[in-house]
Scaffold this motif. Structure first.
Motif, short mmCIF file in Angstrom:
data_model
loop_
_atom_site.label_atom_id
_atom_site.label_comp_id
_atom_site.label_asym_id
_atom_site.label_seq_id
_atom_site.Cartn_x
_atom_site.Cartn_y
_atom_site.Cartn_z
N THR A 197 57.36 34.62 45.45
CA THR A 197 56.69 35.11 44.45
C THR A 197 55.33 34.55 44.71
O THR A 197 55.09 33.46 45.13
CB THR A 197 57.14 34.63 43.02
OG1 THR A 197 56.94 33.45 42.87
CG2 THR A 197 58.40 35.28 42.89
N GLY A 244 56.59 40.85 46.77
CA GLY A 244 56.35 41.21 45.44
C GLY A 244 57.16 42.56 45.05
O GLY A 244 56.84 42.99 43.89
N THR A 266 51.12 34.35 43.17
CA THR A 266 50.46 34.13 41.79
C THR A 266 49.46 35.28 41.78
O THR A 266 49.08 35.83 42.75
CB THR A 266 49.69 32.95 41.53
OG1 THR A 266 48.68 32.70 42.81
CG2 THR A 266 50.64 31.71 41.48
N LYS A 267 49.17 35.86 40.51
CA LYS A 267 48.02 36.86 40.48
C LYS A 267 46.95 36.34 40.86
O LYS A 267 45.88 37.28 41.55
CB LYS A 267 47.94 37.19 38.69
CG LYS A 267 46.96 38.47 38.64
CD LYS A 267 46.95 38.73 36.92
CE LYS A 267 46.18 40.09 37.06
NZ LYS A 267 44.88 39.88 37.45
N ARG A 313 46.70 37.04 44.74
CA ARG A 313 46.42 38.43 44.72
C ARG A 313 45.00 38.94 44.52
O ARG A 313 44.49 39.59 45.08
CB ARG A 313 47.44 39.17 44.38
CG ARG A 313 48.80 38.97 44.78
CD ARG A 313 49.71 39.87 44.30
NE ARG A 313 51.29 39.60 44.57
CZ ARG A 313 52.06 40.17 44.12
NH1 ARG A 313 52.15 41.14 43.06
NH2 ARG A 313 53.65 39.61 44.55
N ILE A 363 56.94 42.56 41.09
CA ILE A 363 57.38 41.53 40.26
C ILE A 363 56.44 41.55 39.01
O ILE A 363 56.83 40.88 37.88
CB ILE A 363 57.61 40.31 41.12
CG1 ILE A 363 58.45 40.34 41.85
CG2 ILE A 363 57.53 38.76 40.26
CD1 ILE A 363 58.49 39.27 43.26
N GLU A 364 55.28 41.42 39.25
CA GLU A 364 54.08 41.51 38.44
C GLU A 364 53.77 42.83 37.80
O GLU A 364 53.53 43.70 38.49
CB GLU A 364 52.76 40.93 38.86
CG GLU A 364 53.09 39.43 39.48
CD GLU A 364 51.79 38.96 39.98
OE1 GLU A 364 50.70 39.54 39.79
OE2 GLU A 364 51.77 37.68 40.75
N ASP A 365 53.75 43.11 36.41
CA ASP A 365 53.67 44.46 35.77
C ASP A 365 51.98 44.86 36.17
O ASP A 365 51.94 45.95 36.10
CB ASP A 365 54.12 44.32 34.41
CG ASP A 365 55.39 44.25 34.35
OD1 ASP A 365 56.20 44.53 35.13
OD2 ASP A 365 55.69 43.81 33.29
N ASP A 366 51.34 43.84 36.27
CA ASP A 366 49.90 44.40 36.31
C ASP A 366 49.07 44.44 37.42
O ASP A 366 47.98 44.52 37.72
CB ASP A 366 49.00 43.44 35.41
CG ASP A 366 49.22 41.79 35.91
OD1 ASP A 366 50.03 41.58 36.70
OD2 ASP A 366 48.35 41.23 35.41
N VAL A 367 49.97 44.46 38.78
CA VAL A 367 49.52 44.63 39.88
C VAL A 367 49.11 46.05 40.27
O VAL A 367 49.79 47.03 40.04
CB VAL A 367 50.56 44.31 40.95
CG1 VAL A 367 50.13 44.50 42.32
CG2 VAL A 367 51.01 42.90 41.06
#
Length: 205
Positions: free
Chosen positions: A10, A28, A12-13, A16, A62-66
């Motif tokens: 994973t 991701g 981190t935001k 990215r 994995i991240e909703d805000d990507v």
């Protein structure tokens, strides 16, 4: 040990957002299986390719805000392998009728089977364009954000997909007239596209 591998897969935001790395299936998507090191939906997919991740509409970030379009800008490789077979699909090439007839019928009412004039390849056509499009040639096409995305009611280039995938290929024309190859599932759903539109793409640039 397995738990540590999952954590390492994973990103981190912050990483990215810095755009030093673009998400891949491996880093991701929750469909990635760290034990088999494969995608659970497309076992043969290149799990290390950011372009494969960007093209896939089945992915579960994995991240909703990507926002994938941000990481896609000007990064697509048009000549790399684009589409992959679904997990668990069996296909008998000796029984194939492609390109003259599709080996798999489409459940979509708006899909029509198309064979190119040279009878070299075929695909489904789904046209959502609001305006009637005129047929084009390789030299007279209005290209979009990728050389394989252009305004035409039918494709003028071969998708060159494996025979097992050929009858699932579809030339999809969006409401603004730009067409591109997509991969249809058994239920007629679009599961992978050739080239997602960059968020900041402007016509003529």
């Amino acid at each position: 040990m397995s738990l540590q591998l999952i954590i390492d897969n994973t990103k981190t935001k912050q990483t990215r957002d810095s755009r030093k790395e673009r998400p891949t299936c491996k880093t991701g998507c929750s469909l990635f299986d760290p034990f088999t090191n494969k995608c659970g939906y497309y076992p043969s997919a290149d799990i290390e390719s950011p372009n494969v991740y960007a093209r896939c509409l089945r992915k579960c970030p994995i991240e909703d805000d990507v926002e994938m379009d941000i990481y896609y800008e000007d990064s697509i490789q048009d000549d790399e392998e684009t589409f992959y077979e679904f997990a668990g699909h069996a296909f008998d090439e000796e029984q194939s009728t492609y390109p003259f007839k599709p080996d798999i019928d489409s459940p979509r009412d708006d899909a029509t089977w198309y064979i190119d004039p040279t009878k070299t390849y075929g695909c489904w056509i789904v046209n959502q364009s609001e305006r009637k499009l005129v047929g084009v040639t390789n030299k007279g096409v209005e290209v979009g954000w990728s050389k394989h995305v252009y305004k035409s009611p039918y494709p003028v280039h071969n998708h060159k997909s494996a025979l097992s995938l050929a009858s699932k290929m579809c030339w999809y024309v969006s409401s603004d007239g730009f067409g591109q190859y997509v991969l249809l599932s058994q239920k007629g759903e679009i599961k992978m596209i050739s080239a997602p539109r960059p968020q900041n793409w402007v016509k003529g640039h």
